[in-house]
Design an enzyme around this catalytic site. Structure first.
Site, mmCIF file in Angstrom:
data_model
loop_
_atom_site.group_PDB
_atom_site.id
_atom_site.type_symbol
_atom_site.label_atom_id
_atom_site.label_comp_id
_atom_site.label_asym_id
_atom_site.label_seq_id
_atom_site.Cartn_x
_atom_site.Cartn_y
_atom_site.Cartn_z
ATOM 1 C CB SER A 47 -6.389 -39.562 -41.247
ATOM 2 O OG SER A 47 -7.280 -38.675 -41.876
ATOM 3 C CG HIS A 48 -10.884 -40.397 -42.817
ATOM 4 N ND1 HIS A 48 -10.171 -39.350 -42.303
ATOM 5 C CD2 HIS A 48 -11.878 -40.632 -41.936
ATOM 6 C CE1 HIS A 48 -10.730 -38.931 -41.184
ATOM 7 N NE2 HIS A 48 -11.758 -39.691 -40.932
ATOM 8 C CB ALA A 123 -14.134 -39.397 -44.809
ATOM 9 C CG ASP A 188 -3.166 -32.717 -39.021
ATOM 10 O OD1 ASP A 188 -2.486 -33.614 -39.543
ATOM 11 O OD2 ASP A 188 -3.914 -31.946 -39.649
ATOM 12 C CG LEU A 305 -13.585 -26.514 -58.408
ATOM 13 C CD1 LEU A 305 -14.553 -27.258 -59.337
ATOM 14 C CD2 LEU A 305 -14.270 -25.284 -57.829
#
Ligand code: NDP
Length: 337
Positions: A47-48, A123, A188, A305
């Protein structure tokens, strides 16, 4: 026919530049917005990445952003700097304020950068990653549009309010996380609606405040914060420290200013930078090793991570370019028609 097209990162950058220039974005903003969108696509799309060009174009067409705004840096205190974005997109404001933030954090041990009066489509991880690459700990947050009800409430009040954190790792990519404080993204929910699929529990409530799994009901009602009352309080904190505390709007005010048009959120952003070396003094080497030991213990358990997926995608894209949906490229070309 393959429904994706291969592009090198250079080709993709040229495409984004052509689109932004064609849309009429000012010369100073083009590289800042391009690099942000290119970084999103390079690091795994979604999305970004390139898709954000549609929101950039929409916000420009609606006249909700000043495409020629010139960010102005104000040195307001030894450890505080403000960038008045003048109604422009946030990436150039951030880029303009970063050197002063870094300098002040090094001088004082801690510093804060406020971006005021900007349009947000991006973002936040590129910003905390940039801070962490300077050897500083970074924290960034921003309100958005009021779509999320407080836990136990019934009406939209908070934005999806992202929170991002970056930790410098000597000789390695920084540890970075960046997520919305809503249980899901609005995108979403849209995807579930288009696929005719029910939502997971606890993503949202209907217009009467009842738990709902119908995407339509939640879009007409409210989204929910992640983690119940805990996410709700964090979201309220972001409203406060990246809104009124820095002299800017809440998500409710941003949505009101949008007048139902569906442009990018407007308002402020707060970025903190802390120099760990100033706290650690002669303990620095040992303490940075302790942090590394913690990261190792996380991955030793089979957990991953945050940001490792993104860095892996980055290595692949840098080596071999990206594959982009032809339909998305056509939708973006159509923006210029
Ligand atoms: P996600 O829920 O997908 O969470 C993303 C973060 O969690 C990333 O740091 C990701 O790392 C990490 N992560 C995901 N899965 C795992 C896992 N299994 N183990 C460890 N870490 C994991 O993100 P959101 O949908 O909440 O937010 C997406 C973006 O939307 C953010 O970048 C945010 O800044 C942006 N946003 C912007 C707004 C604005 O107004 N400007 C408003 C709301 C959101 P990795 O990247 O490596 O997968």
């Amino acid at each position: 026919m393959d429904d994706t097209q291969h592009l090198s990162l250079a080709e993709l950058g040229d495409f984004i530049t052509r689109v932004l220039t064609g849309l009429g974005l000012g010369d100073a903003h083009v590289p800042a917005v391009r690099d942000t969108i290119l970084a999103g696509e390079r690091d795994g799309g979604g999305s970004h990445g390139l898709y954000r060009l549609i929101m950039v174009a929409r916000t420009m067409r609606l006249g909700k952003v000043n495409p020629h705004a010139v960010p102005v840096v104000r040195d307001i205190a030894p450890a505080l700097v403000r960038v008045e974005a003048g109604g422009g997109f946030a990436p150039l404001a951030f880029r303009t304020g970063l050197p002063a933030l870094v300098e002040k954090a090094r001088a004082n041990g801690i510093a804060a950068l406020a971006l005021n009066d900007c349009a947000h489509f991006a973002a936040l991880w590129p910003e905390v990653e940039a801070v962490a690459r300077e050897g500083l700990v970074g924290l960034a947050c921003t309100p958005s549009h009021a779509w999320v009800a407080p836990a136990g409430g019934r009406k939209p009040l908070f934005g999806t309010n992202p929170l991002a954190f970056g930790w410098p790792r000597p000789g390695k990519d920084p540890f970075v996380f960046d997520f919305a404080t809503s249980a899901s993204s609005r995108g979403d929910i849209e995807l579930h609606r288009r696929a005719g699929k029910p939502l997971p529990e606890n993503w949202g409530i209907d217009a009467e405040g009842n738990p709902a799994t119908s995407p339509e009901a939640v879009l007409a009602g409210a989204m929910l914060p992640f983690g119940g009352h805990k996410g709700s309080a964090i979201s309220a904190m972001i409203e406060l420290i990246a809104g009124p505390m820095i002299g800017d709007m809440t998500s409710a005010e941003s949505l009101a200013k949008d007048e139902g048009k569906g442009a990018a959120p407007l308002g402020g952003e707060l970025i903190l930078a802390i120099d760990p070396a100033r706290f650690q003094g002669d303990r620095a080497a040992g303490r940075m090793q302790a942090a590394e030991a913690m990261f190792q213990a996380i991955t030793d358990q089979g957990a991953r991570l945050p940001s490792l997926r993104r860095y892996a995608a980055r290595r692949r894209s840098e080596a071999g370019g990206v594959r982009v949906s032809r339909a998305l490229l056509a939708d973006i070309e159509a923006l210029l028609a």
